[in-house]
Scaffold this motif. Structure first.
Motif, PDB file in Angstrom:
ATOM      1  N   LEU A  63       1.259  -8.802   6.489  1.00 29.66           N
ATOM      2  CA  LEU A  63       0.709  -7.599   7.129  1.00 29.66           C
ATOM      3  C   LEU A  63      -0.743  -7.873   7.499  1.00 29.66           C
ATOM      4  CD1 LEU A  63       1.015  -4.541   7.749  1.00 29.66           C
ATOM      5  CD2 LEU A  63       0.202  -4.113   5.467  1.00 29.66           C
ATOM      6  N   LEU A  64      -1.094  -7.532   8.698  1.00 34.25           N
ATOM      7  CA  LEU A  64      -2.476  -7.734   9.145  1.00 34.25           C
ATOM      8  C   LEU A  64      -3.343  -6.639   8.542  1.00 34.25           C
ATOM      9  CD1 LEU A  64      -4.666  -8.954  10.878  1.00 34.25           C
ATOM     10  CD2 LEU A  64      -3.709  -7.866  12.850  1.00 34.25           C
ATOM     11  N   SER A  65      -3.786  -6.875   7.344  1.00 34.99           N
ATOM     12  CA  SER A  65      -4.581  -5.837   6.696  1.00 34.99           C
ATOM     13  C   SER A  65      -5.630  -6.509   5.834  1.00 34.99           C
ATOM     14  CB  SER A  65      -3.665  -4.947   5.867  1.00 34.99           C
ATOM     15  OG  SER A  65      -4.128  -4.817   4.563  1.00 34.99           O
ATOM     16  N   ALA A  91       0.746  -5.880  12.569  1.00 30.67           N
ATOM     17  CA  ALA A  91      -0.142  -4.776  12.237  1.00 30.67           C
ATOM     18  C   ALA A  91       0.620  -3.613  11.630  1.00 30.67           C
ATOM     19  CB  ALA A  91      -0.879  -4.305  13.481  1.00 30.67           C
ATOM     20  N   PRO A 140      -4.644   4.672  -2.859  1.00 27.55           N
ATOM     21  CA  PRO A 140      -3.448   5.372  -2.371  1.00 27.55           C
ATOM     22  C   PRO A 140      -2.946   4.815  -1.049  1.00 27.55           C
ATOM     23  CG  PRO A 140      -5.160   6.941  -2.968  1.00 27.55           C
ATOM     24  CD  PRO A 140      -5.772   5.589  -3.011  1.00 27.55           C
ATOM     25  N   VAL A 141      -3.873   4.347  -0.224  1.00 25.73           N
ATOM     26  CA  VAL A 141      -3.478   3.795   1.072  1.00 25.73           C
ATOM     27  C   VAL A 141      -2.709   2.489   0.869  1.00 25.73           C
ATOM     28  CG1 VAL A 141      -4.308   3.095   3.324  1.00 25.73           C
ATOM     29  CG2 VAL A 141      -5.529   4.847   2.059  1.00 25.73           C
ATOM     30  N   ARG A 201      -1.034   1.636  -1.741  1.00 23.50           N
ATOM     31  CA  ARG A 201       0.291   1.957  -2.289  1.00 23.50           C
ATOM     32  C   ARG A 201       1.236   2.398  -1.165  1.00 23.50           C
ATOM     33  NH1 ARG A 201       3.641   0.912  -6.531  1.00 23.50           N
ATOM     34  NH2 ARG A 201       5.475   1.541  -5.404  1.00 23.50           N
ATOM     35  N   ARG A 202       0.713   3.204  -0.277  1.00 20.58           N
ATOM     36  CA  ARG A 202       1.550   3.707   0.810  1.00 20.58           C
ATOM     37  C   ARG A 202       1.971   2.560   1.736  1.00 20.58           C
ATOM     38  NH1 ARG A 202       0.256   8.989   4.411  1.00 20.58           N
ATOM     39  NH2 ARG A 202       1.667  10.060   3.025  1.00 20.58           N
ATOM     40  N   ASP A 240      -2.991  -4.771  -9.433  1.00 23.14           N
ATOM     41  CA  ASP A 240      -1.714  -4.636 -10.141  1.00 23.14           C
ATOM     42  C   ASP A 240      -1.595  -3.289 -10.857  1.00 23.14           C
ATOM     43  OD1 ASP A 240      -3.664  -5.270 -11.877  1.00 23.14           O
ATOM     44  OD2 ASP A 240      -2.794  -7.155 -12.572  1.00 23.14           O
ATOM     45  N   GLU A 241      -2.674  -2.504 -10.841  1.00 23.39           N
ATOM     46  CA  GLU A 241      -2.556  -1.133 -11.339  1.00 23.39           C
ATOM     47  C   GLU A 241      -1.948  -0.224 -10.276  1.00 23.39           C
ATOM     48  OE1 GLU A 241      -6.267   0.233 -12.841  1.00 23.39           O
ATOM     49  OE2 GLU A 241      -6.555  -1.514 -14.100  1.00 23.39           O
ATOM     50  N   VAL A 242      -1.850  -0.733  -9.059  1.00 22.58           N
ATOM     51  CA  VAL A 242      -1.376   0.101  -7.954  1.00 22.58           C
ATOM     52  C   VAL A 242      -0.037  -0.391  -7.416  1.00 22.58           C
ATOM     53  CG1 VAL A 242      -1.991   1.080  -5.739  1.00 22.58           C
ATOM     54  CG2 VAL A 242      -3.779   0.496  -7.341  1.00 22.58           C
ATOM     55  N   ILE A 243       0.067  -1.688  -7.193  1.00 23.06           N
ATOM     56  CA  ILE A 243       1.319  -2.245  -6.680  1.00 23.06           C
ATOM     57  C   ILE A 243       1.699  -3.458  -7.526  1.00 23.06           C
ATOM     58  CG2 ILE A 243       0.957  -1.494  -4.296  1.00 23.06           C
ATOM     59  CD1 ILE A 243       0.053  -4.364  -3.682  1.00 23.06           C
ATOM     60  N   PRO A 244       2.991  -3.792  -7.629  1.00 16.52           N
ATOM     61  CA  PRO A 244       3.373  -5.012  -8.343  1.00 16.52           C
ATOM     62  C   PRO A 244       2.963  -6.248  -7.544  1.00 16.52           C
ATOM     63  CG  PRO A 244       5.307  -3.889  -7.482  1.00 16.52           C
ATOM     64  CD  PRO A 244       4.150  -3.033  -7.152  1.00 16.52           C
ATOM     65  N   ARG A 251      16.496  -7.905  -3.739  1.00 15.42           N
ATOM     66  CA  ARG A 251      16.281  -6.502  -3.380  1.00 15.42           C
ATOM     67  C   ARG A 251      16.753  -6.274  -1.966  1.00 15.42           C
ATOM     68  NH1 ARG A 251      10.170  -6.264  -5.153  1.00 15.42           N
ATOM     69  NH2 ARG A 251      10.369  -8.378  -4.446  1.00 15.42           N
TER      70      ARG A 251
END
Lengths: 160, 412, 170
Positions: A32-34, A63, A83-84, A86-87, A121-125, A160
């Motif tokens: 992801l381009l982020s 993007a 939050p962003v 995570r989303r 890692d508190e937000v996403i694995p 998955r």
């Protein structure tokens, strides 16, 4: 004397489904381009001509999270950004992976304070952590190859 | 811990026009994850068709708490935080912070260290402008520029790595001088770069300057008059594009810039193209300064690169074995640091983006009482609504690129 | 000392009765917060201070009285001079009048000192938090606000801290 030797003359390769799928997953993993902070510049450097990440089938950064498989968290994650992130991660279609690039994303780094999440890692694995502040582009490439290794060894039951 | 924030429309009603509330115009969210916002900038746009009626920037997605964190660290420890503010201008940030400390405690810097500082700061300026050029043209769909700019930037990073051991976060400039003397290979590396770079600038000009697509998307876009630019506090190339030749290197010279012969490129149009031209001209001026710096550096071969004031600058390693006093100073400085008076100073320097100011206040102890960073990106972002009003969304992308923001710089 | 700067300082001293502070050739005037708008207007229109370089605050908790100082760093492009104003603000419902009408770029700076110090800018057009999240509690740069330090993980306490850490479950 297995079946492989007989079939080899016919130009057919046999393998397991697990191996074939895992192999194909690693050959075109689009990040992801982020970018968040300093590490994003090194990520761009890794994408650009000198380090040329397209050697690993990763030249295409999307993007939109809907079109990518890999989230590289490049930089410090603040309480406002968490939050962003995570989303974004939730929006990635399965199968998806995440790399924590740099010290700040891995553990908070030098910023041990109120504003920074102490490790993404508190937000996403997270699948792979890359050390360095910022890691060199070689470091990022090594991290990605480590992720490939991990993906290639994934079991069918864990898919998955 | 992770919760999504709900902001009711009532709280934000005053930001948009009445027409948006009645549903006549469209509200569009841009960012914080967007490829052309140069980081984690969020913009709330009020659109009529594709025309921007109003643009409300929302920053803070990279608020790192640097100012608070620096108060908890000693002066020399806090320096590592400065690199990570504006991560395209790491040397310049170190320079601003060290100059502020030197001003606060009254420390002098040997001439050789000053020359090294100038050369590195100008190299970093070129590096920062290269990133700007690459990303700005990428936003305007000139992909190859991005690849060329990063190719050249690698050479600058190699030079920084040569002197400091790190590509980006160098922390090479220290209070009272620089960390250590430059290696002998430095001259060759810089000279090679100097020999190669002019042809590359010409190449960039060939690709962009007269390119009709580029001109169409930049000329007459994002115009700001000189009065407005000053009132909104724009500095650096963004202000010089409007015709005001303001540069801290000339007006309030620091670290020996008054001894160098260079010009401040200006344009009068005040649009994206004018700002582009200003920055392209700055490449040449930076090269001029580096060339003069190299000459000075050769003359000062073997001169000290750190102040001999042992109350603030630790002695070189070689003295530790021979001198008891040096050992004591070394121990004191690395365990306690140095004290600064309960006074305050403001040190503006010229970063590639504009005026970077450090407000530093001591309280008599070894930790700063307050460090405030007056960062150009923060001020420039504020003028974005003024620059973008009445234009198209596609132009907004060009404008964001042209004011050259770094979100780490603006959010601190 | 620059003549223009001297004149500006003298005029302000005469009209508003301010205190002067000089350190390393930097001039600061300690003014009362009520006069800030007037002084800024006078400096901009009469003495060419056309740019607000920086606007910030300092907290002198616990012993400082008044607790805060709001700092205005003004610059005159024409005359190339710097001048700093410091307005002491007390702890009790701290507020300063906004100077947004004189220097438009004070807008975000005032939002920042509201966010970071809890000093209200009275008459401000859009006083929202700017750097911290929208629902943040407290004002981080106040001295009585904790840094939020998290214990560092070493080999001897790795497991202990690991157990406490709020790792995300998929």
């Amino acid at each position: 004397m297995g079946i492989e030797q007989k079939l080899a003359n016919l130009g057919i390769v046999t393998t397991t489904l697990e191996k074939a799928v895992n192999w194909s997953r690693t050959r075109a993993m689009w990040p992801l381009l982020s970018g968040l902070a300093c590490c994003a510049i090194e990520m761009m450097a890794a994408e650009a001509s000198h380090y040329d990440m397209s050697r690993f089938g990763m030249e295409l950064m999307r993007a939109s999270p809907r079109q990518s498989d890999l989230l590289i968290v490049a930089g410090r994650v603040t309480r406002k950004m968490a939050p962003v992130i995570r989303r974004l991660y939730d929006q990635l279609p399965d199968p998806k992976w995440a790399i924590a690039m740099g010290d700040c994303a891995s553990c908070g780094g030098v910023f041990n304070n109120y504003a920074i999440v102490q490790g993404v890692d508190e937000v996403i694995p997270v699948d792979v952590y890359i050390a360095g502040c910022p890691p060199r582009p070689e470091g990022l490439i090594h991290g990605i190859l480590t992720l490939y290794e991990k993906v290639e060894n994934e079991r069918l039951t864990k898919w998955r | 811990m992770v919760q999504l924030q709900e902001v009711t429309l009532d709280e934000l009603k005053h930001l948009v026009s009445d027409r948006a509330i009645q549903g006549e115009t469209m509200l569009l969210n841009m960012g914080p994850q967007h490829p052309s916002t140069h980081g984690v900038l969020r913009l709330m746009l009020e659109l009529e068709g594709e025309t921007i009626i109003n643009c409300v920037p929302d920053i803070g997605f990279l608020h790192t708490g640097v100012e608070k964190n620096m108060e908890a660290k000693r002066y020399e420890q806090a320096e590592v935080m400065t690199d990570r503010l504006d991560y395209l201008n790491t040397v310049g940030n170190n320079l601003a912070y060290c100059l502020a400390i030197e001003k606060l405690v009254g420390l002098d810097v040997p001439p050789r260290a000053q020359v090294i500082r100038v050369i590195l700061a100008e190299l970093q300026r070129i590096g920062s402008h290269l990133i700007w050029l690459g990303t700005q043209s990428l936003d305007l769909a000139a992909m190859s520029m991005f690849l060329y700019c990063f190719r050249e930037r690698e050479l600058i990073l190699d030079i920084l790595e040569l002197v400091s051991g790190q590509r980006m976060m160098t922390t090479y400039i220290r209070p009272g001088g620089v960390w250590r003397d430059i290696p002998e290979e430095f001259y060759d590396a810089v000279q090679q770069f100097m020999a190669m770079f002019p042809t590359r600038i010409k190449q960039y000009h060939g690709l962009l300057t007269k390119n009709p697509l580029f001109i169409d998307r930049t000329k007459g876009i994002g115009v700001i008059s000189a009065e407005d630019a000053v009132a909104w506090g724009l500095t650096g190339p963004s202000l010089r594009g409007s015709g005001v030749a303001l540069d801290n290197r000339k007006t309030q010279p620091y670290t020996g810039y008054e001894e160098y012969d260079f010009e401040i490129p200006t344009r009068t149009a005040g649009d994206v193209y004018a700002r582009y031209e200003c920055r392209m001209d700055e490449f040449w001026q930076s090269l001029r300064i580096i060339e003069q710096g190299l000459k000075k550096l050769r003359e000062l071969d073997g001169a000290p690169v750190r102040s001999s004031n042992r109350k603030f600058v630790p002695p070189p390693r070689s003295e530790l074995g021979a001198s008891m006093e040096a050992l004591i100073h070394h121990f004191k400085l690395w365990t306690e640091g140095f004290d600064a008076p309960a006074e305050y100073v403001y040190m503006p320097v010229s970063s590639p983006r504009g005026e970077l100011g450090v407000y530093l206040e001591g309280n008599g102890s070894n930790k700063p009482h307050r460090v405030h960073w007056r960062t150009p990106s923060f001020v420039h972002l504020q003028a974005l609504p003024v620059l973008s009003k009445g234009l198209l969304v596609a132009d907004l992308v060009a404008i964001i690129g042209s004011i050259d923001i770094v979100l780490g710089d603006s959010d601190r | 000392m620059n003549n223009k700067l001297l004149k500006a300082i003298q005029t302000i001293e005469k009209r508003f009765g301010v205190e002067e502070h000089i350190f390393r050739d930097e001039y600061s005037l300690i003014v009362s917060p009520g006069d800030v708008v007037e002084i800024c207007r006078l400096l901009r229109d009469g003495f060419g201070f056309d740019m607000l370089s920086s606007l910030t605050a300092v907290d002198y908790w616990p012993e400082g009285d008044p607790r805060f100082h709001v700092i205005y760093q003004l610059y005159s492009i024409e005359n190339n001079i710097n001048l700093r104003l410091r307005a002491p603000v007390s702890d009790d419902n701290p507020a300063i009048p906004t100077i947004e009408g004189i220097y438009p770029n004070a807008n975000w700076h005032e939002r920042e000192i509201w966010d970071m110090f809890g000093i209200k800018a009275e008459g401000h057009s859009d006083l929202r938090r700017i750097l911290t999240p929208y629902d943040w509690e407290g004002h981080p740069l106040r001295k009585d606000y904790p840094l939020g330090y998290e214990e560092v993980q070493f080999t001897f306490n790795a497991d202990e801290i690991d157990a406490k850490k709020p790792y995300v479950k998929e």
